[in-house]
Design a protein around this motif. Structure first.
Motif, PDB file in Angstrom:
ATOM      1  N   LYS A 249       1.078  -1.209   0.037  1.00  0.00           N
ATOM      2  CA  LYS A 249      -0.047  -0.090   0.050  1.00  0.00           C
ATOM      3  C   LYS A 249       0.795   1.207  -0.010  1.00  0.00           C
ATOM      4  O   LYS A 249       1.888   1.212   0.387  1.00  0.00           O
ATOM      5  CB  LYS A 249      -0.986  -0.024   1.073  1.00  0.00           C
ATOM      6  N   ASP A 250       0.373   2.291  -0.636  1.00  0.00           N
ATOM      7  CA  ASP A 250       1.193   3.621  -0.891  1.00  0.00           C
ATOM      8  C   ASP A 250       1.320   3.898   0.784  1.00  0.00           C
ATOM      9  O   ASP A 250       0.566   3.856   1.720  1.00  0.00           O
ATOM     10  CB  ASP A 250       0.478   4.635  -1.363  1.00  0.00           C
ATOM     11  N   GLN A 251       2.464   4.410   1.009  1.00  0.00           N
ATOM     12  CA  GLN A 251       2.850   4.850   2.543  1.00  0.00           C
ATOM     13  C   GLN A 251       3.594   6.345   2.342  1.00  0.00           C
ATOM     14  O   GLN A 251       4.289   6.513   1.364  1.00  0.00           O
ATOM     15  CB  GLN A 251       3.690   3.771   3.251  1.00  0.00           C
ATOM     16  N   TYR A 252       3.626   6.974   3.531  1.00  0.00           N
ATOM     17  CA  TYR A 252       4.350   8.034   3.539  1.00  0.00           C
ATOM     18  C   TYR A 252       5.343   7.881   4.459  1.00  0.00           C
ATOM     19  O   TYR A 252       5.577   6.677   5.190  1.00  0.00           O
ATOM     20  CB  TYR A 252       3.657   9.354   4.154  1.00  0.00           C
ATOM     21  N   GLY A 253       6.530   8.642   4.542  1.00  0.00           N
ATOM     22  CA  GLY A 253       7.925   8.246   4.909  1.00  0.00           C
ATOM     23  C   GLY A 253       7.771   7.726   6.666  1.00  0.00           C
ATOM     24  O   GLY A 253       8.334   6.652   7.010  1.00  0.00           O
ATOM     25  N   TYR A 254       7.153   8.537   7.346  1.00  0.00           N
ATOM     26  CA  TYR A 254       7.123   8.133   8.899  1.00  0.00           C
ATOM     27  C   TYR A 254       6.559   6.690   9.016  1.00  0.00           C
ATOM     28  O   TYR A 254       6.825   5.935   9.658  1.00  0.00           O
ATOM     29  CB  TYR A 254       6.270   9.248   9.860  1.00  0.00           C
ATOM     30  N   GLU A 255       5.173   6.683   8.362  1.00  0.00           N
ATOM     31  CA  GLU A 255       4.436   5.262   8.330  1.00  0.00           C
ATOM     32  C   GLU A 255       5.347   4.389   7.803  1.00  0.00           C
ATOM     33  O   GLU A 255       5.272   3.180   8.608  1.00  0.00           O
ATOM     34  CB  GLU A 255       3.181   5.615   7.553  1.00  0.00           C
ATOM     35  N   LEU A 256       6.146   4.454   6.832  1.00  0.00           N
ATOM     36  CA  LEU A 256       7.163   3.354   6.364  1.00  0.00           C
ATOM     37  C   LEU A 256       8.241   3.122   7.389  1.00  0.00           C
ATOM     38  O   LEU A 256       8.299   1.982   7.591  1.00  0.00           O
ATOM     39  CB  LEU A 256       7.685   3.973   5.088  1.00  0.00           C
ATOM     40  N   ALA A 257       8.671   4.170   8.151  1.00  0.00           N
ATOM     41  CA  ALA A 257       9.697   3.833   9.033  1.00  0.00           C
ATOM     42  C   ALA A 257       9.133   3.075  10.210  1.00  0.00           C
ATOM     43  O   ALA A 257       9.769   1.934  10.714  1.00  0.00           O
ATOM     44  CB  ALA A 257      10.050   5.228   9.550  1.00  0.00           C
ATOM     45  N   GLN A 258       7.861   3.275  10.669  1.00  0.00           N
ATOM     46  CA  GLN A 258       7.119   2.726  11.566  1.00  0.00           C
ATOM     47  C   GLN A 258       7.241   0.980  11.400  1.00  0.00           C
ATOM     48  O   GLN A 258       7.109   0.037  11.898  1.00  0.00           O
ATOM     49  CB  GLN A 258       5.861   3.054  11.784  1.00  0.00           C
TER      50      GLN A 258
END
Length: 109
Positions: A23-32
């Motif tokens: 799923k498309d993700q933003y940076g912080y979400e991806l880091a988590q």
């Protein structure tokens, strides 16, 4: 030199591609998401994301957020999907070869 750091760097790219493909993700979400599986410095993630965009494997778009400014989301491109599939194939082969090597060593004991 810490071998695990170099090793994780290579694995991080594969993990990021797989997560963005789900799923498309933003940076912080991806880091988590990544740090639930492997320990990673947040500072290592953004240069990698920039490179994936520069190489055409990911594209980005902004989306409004209820908590503050719009977020930059990362999305896998068609060439990103092909790249990820090639990396998965390579990873599986690598793991299998290392497993074979370890098991061969155990047979000698």
């Amino acid at each position: 030199m810490d071998v695990s750091v170099q090793f994780k760097k290579g694995v991080l790219e594969l993990c990021v591609l797989v997560l963005i493909q789900r799923k498309d993700q933003y940076g912080y979400e991806l880091a988590q998401s990544v740090s639930r599986h492997i320990e990673v410095a947040e500072g290592a993630l953004y240069p990698l994301l920039r490179r994936l965009v520069n190489e055409g494997y990911c594209s980005t778009y902004l989306q409004e957020s209820s908590e503050g400014p719009p977020r930059k989301y990362y999305k896998l491109t068609e060439s990103g999907k092909a790249y990820m599939e090639a990396m998965i194939k390579e990873w599986k082969s690598f793991v299998q070869n290392v497993t074979n090597l370890i098991e061969e060593g155990n047979e000698d004991e």
